[in-house]
Design an enzyme around this catalytic site. Sequence first.
Site, short mmCIF file in Angstrom:
data_model
loop_
_atom_site.label_atom_id
_atom_site.label_comp_id
_atom_site.label_asym_id
_atom_site.label_seq_id
_atom_site.Cartn_x
_atom_site.Cartn_y
_atom_site.Cartn_z
N LYS A 77 -32.31 21.41 -45.74
CA LYS A 77 -31.22 21.14 -45.85
C LYS A 77 -31.20 20.09 -44.32
O LYS A 77 -30.85 20.20 -43.73
CB LYS A 77 -30.61 21.71 -46.37
CG LYS A 77 -29.17 21.71 -46.76
CD LYS A 77 -27.47 22.83 -46.52
CE LYS A 77 -26.85 21.68 -47.35
NZ LYS A 77 -25.65 22.62 -47.73
N SER A 152 -23.53 22.30 -52.07
CA SER A 152 -24.33 21.01 -51.59
C SER A 152 -25.40 21.21 -51.51
O SER A 152 -25.77 19.91 -50.17
CB SER A 152 -23.35 21.12 -50.05
OG SER A 152 -23.66 22.48 -49.53
N SER A 176 -23.52 27.10 -51.99
CA SER A 176 -24.17 26.10 -51.41
C SER A 176 -25.90 26.16 -52.63
O SER A 176 -26.57 25.16 -52.61
CB SER A 176 -24.26 25.21 -50.50
OG SER A 176 -22.71 24.71 -50.34
N1 GLN Z 1 -18.51 23.99 -52.78
C1 GLN Z 1 -18.37 24.64 -51.92
C2 GLN Z 1 -17.86 23.60 -50.99
O1 GLN Z 1 -17.02 22.47 -51.14
C3 GLN Z 1 -19.24 25.59 -51.51
C4 GLN Z 1 -20.46 24.58 -49.96
C5 GLN Z 1 -21.29 25.51 -49.36
O2 GLN Z 1 -21.25 26.14 -49.79
N2 GLN Z 1 -21.69 24.52 -48.69
O3 GLN Z 1 -16.94 24.37 -50.31
#
Ligand code: GLN
Length: 473
Positions: A77, A152, A176
């Site tokens: 990532k 994400s 994510s």
């Molecule tokens: N969707 C969640 C957020 O926006 C988790 C994102 C993540 O785990 N980086 O905070």
Amino acid sequence: MLLNKSISDIATLIKNKTISAVDLVNEAYEKIERLDSQINSFITIRNKKEVIKEAEEADKKNIGTKNPLYGIPYSLKDAYVTTKIRTTCASKVLNNFLSPYDATVYQKLKQAGAIMIGKNNLDAWGHGGSTENTDYGGGKNPWDTSRIPGGSSGGPAAAISSRMVSFAIGEDTGGSIRNPSNMCNTSGLKVSYGRISRYGVIAYASSLDSVGPMAKSVEDLALILETMVGKDKFDATSSINKNFDYVKDLHKRTTKIIGLPKEFFGEGLDSRVRKIILKVAKEYETAGYKIAEVSIPLMKYGISIYYLTSLSETSSNMARYDGVRFGNSRQLLSDETKRRIMLGSYALSAGYADELYKKAQKARTKLIKEFNKAFEVCDVLLCPVTPSPPAKIGELINDPLKSFLEDLYTGPINVAGLPSLAIPAGFTTNNLPVGMQLIGKRFHEEQLLQMGYVYQQLTHWHIKKPPLLNQND
Ligand code: GLN
């Protein structure tokens, strides 16, 4: 074709010299060149000649290789810093940023001989759950390119699902790793807070961030995890490796009772997802496990605790991008990220911090206690990953509240610091993947992997390939 195989099968072929690391790398590039323009799963792809050279060297040294990841192509990532390859975190603020050091996880994989092909798309800074909040073109789902791949870590999940790489490394602050795994029909493990070093992962919310493997199966996850875990002097929160033999332990059966936490099946859950998860519970029951209903009442505040904590911490972490020390002007931050900085700063500001941030931390402690209590009556929890199957592109990015609610079942798990596994569990009638989530006691990743392994022995969801691929892929 080769990248459709399990890591252990590929490792055997490599050791026997039936195939070479060069073959694998060539296949990865062929797929990326043919398919990535349709799903945007990569932000940076390494120079092919350079990678082939690395693979040739690996092939030459392939004598008595012990690590199963040796010669295997993977991606990171784009939130992991590396010295020789840029790290953008999907924001133009860091366009062309070269780090002065390498992330620990990257170093460990390099030592194991795994070959990094490139860096995957994400929601900038981890802010989002759809891979739309990115300055490098929104990610798309290989199962239906009019839909999001989740986020994400949507890029890693889409790349694995389309067999461009054998595995990838994601990051999970509030879902994510699990959210996109569940939307792209792949397997992903969010480890207990502290199980893997966070050194070199760009911080979203430091008390929630967890590093973890993403792959096609639980067996692959176990293999990768063994290389990643352990204490790191650069991350004071990393814990000593208790020397679990994750792969060997896959065959142990340490779970007897599976808990269904009723708050994860309430209002807001799509009926198709509910049906699939309840079917999974039945399948486990038939396989000899006991199912018990449990309750975690504070889950009703789970998402509020998660967002108060994560946004407060991100408002502080983002302060380093002042345009002086790192990267380009902060004017380049997206609206979503600016909104998060504003909300977090508000929750931490004088006069409001007691009412908001501090209260959330007190509730956090209570929520942890409730999870511990649930684990007195069951060994693992089974529940959905997200309330609904993958949304259409544009649906979430234009509705921030709806987007926040997608984290209903994942964010609170990071708040509690628990390990959690997301694996394929079925499909909707229009062929969209739906995953399930298994949550375990702190530092008991091995138990989740065992349960996931049992399920993948019984079912075949995880080997299904997306329509983007052809028969020979
Ligand atoms: N969707 C969640 C957020 O926006 C988790 C994102 C993540 O785990 N980086 O905070």
